[in-house]
Design an enzyme around this catalytic site. Structure first.
Site, PDB file in Angstrom:
ATOM      1  N   ASP A  25       0.835  -1.220   0.000  1.00 12.59           N
ATOM      2  CA  ASP A  25       0.000   0.000   0.000  1.00 12.59           C
ATOM      3  C   ASP A  25       0.868   1.267   0.000  1.00 12.59           C
ATOM      4  O   ASP A  25       0.545   2.245  -0.655  1.00 12.59           O
ATOM      5  CB  ASP A  25      -0.908   0.039   1.231  1.00 12.59           C
ATOM      6  CG  ASP A  25      -2.044  -0.988   1.131  1.00 12.59           C
ATOM      7  OD1 ASP A  25      -2.062  -1.752   0.148  1.00 12.59           O
ATOM      8  OD2 ASP A  25      -2.903  -1.013   2.039  1.00 12.59           O
ATOM      9  N   ARG A  36      16.227   0.578 -14.282  1.00  8.27           N
ATOM     10  CA  ARG A  36      15.139  -0.279 -14.767  1.00  8.27           C
ATOM     11  C   ARG A  36      13.989  -0.202 -13.763  1.00  8.27           C
ATOM     12  O   ARG A  36      14.169  -0.489 -12.576  1.00  8.27           O
ATOM     13  CB  ARG A  36      15.649  -1.729 -14.886  1.00  8.27           C
ATOM     14  CG  ARG A  36      14.562  -2.687 -15.269  1.00  8.27           C
ATOM     15  CD  ARG A  36      15.014  -4.139 -15.371  1.00  8.27           C
ATOM     16  NE  ARG A  36      13.797  -4.929 -15.550  1.00  8.27           N
ATOM     17  CZ  ARG A  36      13.557  -6.091 -14.981  1.00  8.27           C
ATOM     18  NH1 ARG A  36      14.464  -6.665 -14.207  1.00  8.27           N
ATOM     19  NH2 ARG A  36      12.414  -6.700 -15.169  1.00  8.27           N
ATOM     20  N   HIS A  56       5.491  -6.158 -14.921  1.00 12.66           N
ATOM     21  CA  HIS A  56       6.247  -6.806 -13.836  1.00 12.66           C
ATOM     22  C   HIS A  56       5.221  -7.301 -12.805  1.00 12.66           C
ATOM     23  O   HIS A  56       5.158  -6.807 -11.679  1.00 12.66           O
ATOM     24  CB  HIS A  56       7.260  -5.845 -13.226  1.00 12.66           C
ATOM     25  CG  HIS A  56       8.340  -6.523 -12.418  1.00 12.66           C
ATOM     26  ND1 HIS A  56       9.683  -6.325 -12.635  1.00 12.66           N
ATOM     27  CD2 HIS A  56       8.283  -7.408 -11.390  1.00 12.66           C
ATOM     28  CE1 HIS A  56      10.399  -7.043 -11.775  1.00 12.66           C
ATOM     29  NE2 HIS A  56       9.564  -7.710 -10.996  1.00 12.66           N
ATOM     30  N   GLU A  75      10.161 -12.098 -16.264  1.00 17.48           N
ATOM     31  CA  GLU A  75      10.138 -13.464 -15.729  1.00 17.48           C
ATOM     32  C   GLU A  75       8.812 -14.195 -15.936  1.00 17.48           C
ATOM     33  O   GLU A  75       8.071 -14.472 -14.987  1.00 17.48           O
ATOM     34  CB  GLU A  75      10.465 -13.436 -14.239  1.00 17.48           C
ATOM     35  CG  GLU A  75      11.821 -12.824 -13.942  1.00 17.48           C
ATOM     36  CD  GLU A  75      12.292 -13.072 -12.508  1.00 17.48           C
ATOM     37  OE1 GLU A  75      11.514 -13.608 -11.711  1.00 17.48           O
ATOM     38  OE2 GLU A  75      13.441 -12.729 -12.220  1.00 17.48           O
ATOM     39  N   ASN A 129      17.653 -12.656 -15.784  1.00 19.54           N
ATOM     40  CA  ASN A 129      17.579 -12.458 -14.335  1.00 19.54           C
ATOM     41  C   ASN A 129      18.149 -13.707 -13.682  1.00 19.54           C
ATOM     42  O   ASN A 129      17.616 -14.804 -13.861  1.00 19.54           O
ATOM     43  CB  ASN A 129      16.125 -12.275 -13.871  1.00 19.54           C
ATOM     44  CG  ASN A 129      15.530 -10.968 -14.352  1.00 19.54           C
ATOM     45  OD1 ASN A 129      16.190 -10.192 -15.047  1.00 19.54           O
ATOM     46  ND2 ASN A 129      14.297 -10.709 -13.967  1.00 19.54           N
ATOM     47  N   TYR A 134      20.050 -15.362 -10.059  1.00 19.17           N
ATOM     48  CA  TYR A 134      20.406 -15.177  -8.652  1.00 19.17           C
ATOM     49  C   TYR A 134      21.265 -16.289  -8.088  1.00 19.17           C
ATOM     50  O   TYR A 134      22.051 -16.070  -7.187  1.00 19.17           O
ATOM     51  CB  TYR A 134      19.134 -15.074  -7.799  1.00 19.17           C
ATOM     52  CG  TYR A 134      18.398 -13.772  -7.999  1.00 19.17           C
ATOM     53  CD1 TYR A 134      18.634 -12.692  -7.162  1.00 19.17           C
ATOM     54  CD2 TYR A 134      17.475 -13.608  -9.036  1.00 19.17           C
ATOM     55  CE1 TYR A 134      17.977 -11.485  -7.338  1.00 19.17           C
ATOM     56  CE2 TYR A 134      16.819 -12.409  -9.224  1.00 19.17           C
ATOM     57  CZ  TYR A 134      17.071 -11.343  -8.370  1.00 19.17           C
ATOM     58  OH  TYR A 134      16.427 -10.147  -8.566  1.00 19.17           O
ATOM     59  N   GLU A 177      18.687  -8.575 -13.819  1.00 20.13           N
ATOM     60  CA  GLU A 177      18.578  -8.692 -12.353  1.00 20.13           C
ATOM     61  C   GLU A 177      19.649  -9.633 -11.855  1.00 20.13           C
ATOM     62  O   GLU A 177      19.892 -10.696 -12.444  1.00 20.13           O
ATOM     63  CB  GLU A 177      17.229  -9.268 -11.918  1.00 20.13           C
ATOM     64  CG  GLU A 177      16.109  -8.260 -11.873  1.00 20.13           C
ATOM     65  CD  GLU A 177      14.800  -8.852 -11.358  1.00 20.13           C
ATOM     66  OE1 GLU A 177      14.830  -9.717 -10.449  1.00 20.13           O
ATOM     67  OE2 GLU A 177      13.747  -8.428 -11.871  1.00 20.13           O
TER      68      GLU A 177
HETATM   69  C1  BGC Z   1      11.773 -10.575  -9.426  1.00 20.57           C
HETATM   70  C2  BGC Z   1      11.850  -9.404  -8.452  1.00 20.57           C
HETATM   71  C3  BGC Z   1      12.142  -9.937  -7.061  1.00 20.57           C
HETATM   72  C4  BGC Z   1      13.479 -10.640  -7.099  1.00 20.57           C
HETATM   73  C5  BGC Z   1      13.962 -11.162  -5.760  1.00 20.57           C
HETATM   74  C6  BGC Z   1      12.866 -11.599  -9.224  1.00 20.57           C
HETATM   75  O1  BGC Z   1      12.379 -12.868  -9.493  1.00 20.57           O
HETATM   76  O2  BGC Z   1      11.758 -10.099 -10.741  1.00 20.57           O
HETATM   77  O3  BGC Z   1      10.656  -8.690  -8.508  1.00 20.57           O
HETATM   78  O4  BGC Z   1      12.109  -8.940  -6.098  1.00 20.57           O
HETATM   79  O5  BGC Z   1      13.385 -11.749  -7.959  1.00 20.57           O
HETATM   80  O6  BGC Z   1      13.133 -12.149  -5.271  1.00 20.57           O
END
Ligand code: BGC
Length: 506
Positions: A78, A103, A148, A193, A334, A336, A404
């Site tokens: 919010d 971005r 997104h 994604e 993206n 991680y 990302e």
């Molecule tokens: C998403 C983001 C998210 C990030 C970390 C990605 O999958 O695009 O919106 O915050 O991961 O979890």
């Protein structure tokens, strides 16, 4: 007799080795000229102002208000980072970080509150114009994600991304964005994604709309999003080409290492990549315009066994394949973390329809991999280089933007985020190796995230930002973390910290 000639040869060889090593060390320190660094956020995660000036609810407004037990800390967006009211603070912080581009995404229901009719909300236009103009005035290129994850709730009520009609509504949204902002926005990301959205929404029930259509809704959702992407790309090339921008999409993927050296586990790791990354990349970046053959065969077979008349994996028509094939000017990645894949004892098959069962492999993690605050996000930088190599070899070395990459800290994290500093350095080192040694075509890097924000179903329990945000403060005070200073130096010098003598003192 002493052999001078031989000695001279050895000496020259030694010199060559030293020169080569020094050259490699310098090239493995510095990013190529023209390489760009940026940072990212998304609308629902930062803007707040969920119901002001004509904005209508998205699926995230709806879910967080009506289904709040799905969010770990029962929080919502919010107010989030209150970025709707703090454009100037955000721009000043982006400037401090020294990024070349930012971005961010456009909230569909802020711009088009009544998806389906042509009413454009003047306040949405004002807000995004202000963001874009101020970015440009400060020499920061806007990189805009059109979708997104914050679908209008009114479209979800019609079936959301499992309804083919949503494609038409999306195209109206994309066209509106191109025509309102395309004179200044030159980099467009149609979708963020697709696989994370569709799998989490329909198989895992961990992201809005938290629906239960596993192994069916999942494929429909991705199919229609892919088609929407392809058509948006063609619309841009036909009607907006004079704006001289580029259009791509962001695909998420971990890397999968085989859990052991056995042929079976190697096959499991391939399955994981094919049914994850290639599911979305293959229709666009291969020559076929279609899903990977392995998925086609496997899901067709499973569907038949389960008594379906048609495959649960929809088919593209010839015309659709032509639209999809080549429909991206860059591949947004993206990334991680990495995982280990192994072959299950017996092929997973069940009467239950499920994406995970269709993929049919087991996941584990190497206990040596450093952890982050998100359980399954281990720190495995070498996995990113592998993934980039795979992309180079599978898809003819396309232009890749890392859209990302970032580290999850927990809610207690303040500004001493050493782990994020180290994560960023390690991942950037692998990217540089991929560029210099493997000749991968990576030209942009985007850190996730610019600041702590609403982390979807993890609420505010995880922090990814380079700026700390105090969510107990009504002003949502932002404070730079160590990683902000470290990343800023990398950007300033285009060089990795281990190559900067003064870096240790920062
Ligand atoms: C998403 C983001 C998210 C990030 C970390 C990605 O999958 O695009 O919106 O915050 O991961 O979890």
């Amino acid at each position: 007799m002493f052999n001078y000639k031989y000695l001279l040869q050895v000496f020259c060889f030694g010199i060559i080795l030293v020169v080569q090593k020094t050259m490699q060390n310098t090239t493995l320190c510095t990013f190529p000229p023209g390489f760009k660094f940026g940072t990212a956020t998304s609308a629902y995660q930062i803007e707040g102002a969920w119901n002001v000036s004509g904005k209508t609810p998205s699926i995230w407004d709806f879910a967080t208000h009506n289904n709040f037990e799905s969010i770990i800390d029962r929080s919502n967006g919010d107010i989030a980072c209150d970025s709707y009211n703090q454009i100037d603070v955000d721009i000043a912080n982006l400037q401090l970080l020294n990024v070349s581009f930012y971005r961010f995404s456009i909230s569909w229901t802020r711009l088009l509150p009544n998806a389906g009719n042509n009413f454009i909300n003047p306040d949405g236009v004002r807000y995004y114009n202000e963001v874009i103009d101020k970015l440009i005035a400060h020499n920061i290129d806007p990189m805009v994600t059109i979708f997104h994850w914050d679908l209008p709730q009114s479209l979800q009520d019609l079936g959301g991304w499992t309804n083919k009609l949503t494609i038409e509504y999306y195209l109206q949204f994309a066209r509106t964005c191109f025509s309102l902002f395309g004179d200044r926005v030159k980099t467009w990301i149609t979708f963020n994604e697709i696989s994370m959205y569709c799998v989490s929404a329909y198989d895992k029930k961990s992201l809005a709309p938290f629906a239960s259509l596993s192994g069916i809704g999942t494929y429909l959702c991705a199919h229609y999003m892919l088609l929407a992407h392809g058509r948006a790309y063609r619309i841009y090339k036909k009607d907006f080409i004079h704006q001289k921008g580029i259009v791509g999409l962001s695909i998420d993927s971990p890397w999968y290492f085989p859990a052991t050296n056995t042929a079976n586990d190697k096959m499991a790791a391939m399955r994981a990549i094919i049914t994850g990354f290639d599911w979305l990349a293959h229709p666009i970046f291969s020559q076929t315009g279609d899903y990977p053959l392995f998925m086609r065969k496997r899901i067709d077979y499973n569907s038949k066994q389960q008594g379906f008349k048609e495959s649960r994996l929809p088919r593209f028509t010839t015309k659709e394949k032509a639209i999809l094939q080549g429909s991206a000017d860059f591949l947004g990645l993206n990334h991680y973390t990495s995982k280990l894949a192994s072959m299950p004892m017996s092929e997973k098959a069940s009467e239950m329809t499920s994406y995970e069962i269709d993929r049919s492999f087991d996941i584990s993690f190497d206990p040596k991999w450093p952890k982050s605050a998100r359980n399954h996000f281990k720190v495995v930088p070498q996995g990113l280089r592998k993934l980039l190599l795979y992309i180079r070899d599978t898809y003819n070395n396309p232009i890749v933007y890392i859209t990302e990459n970032g580290y999850a800290g927990d809610h207690s994290e303040y500004i001493d985020d050493h782990d994020r500093v180290s994560y960023t350095n390690l991942y950037l080192t692998e990217i540089l190796k991929a560029i210099v040694i493997d000749k991968c075509n990576v030209t942009k890097y985007t850190s996730w995230s610019f600041m702590d924000n609403f982390e979807w179903h993890d609420g505010y329990t995880l922090r990814f930002g380079m700026f700390h945000v105090d969510f107990n403060d009504p002003k949502r005070k932002r404070t730079p973390k160590k990683s902000m200073y470290a990343y800023r130096n990398i950007i300033r010098f285009g060089t990795l910290p281990r190559c900067l003598s003064f870096e240790k003192s920062i």
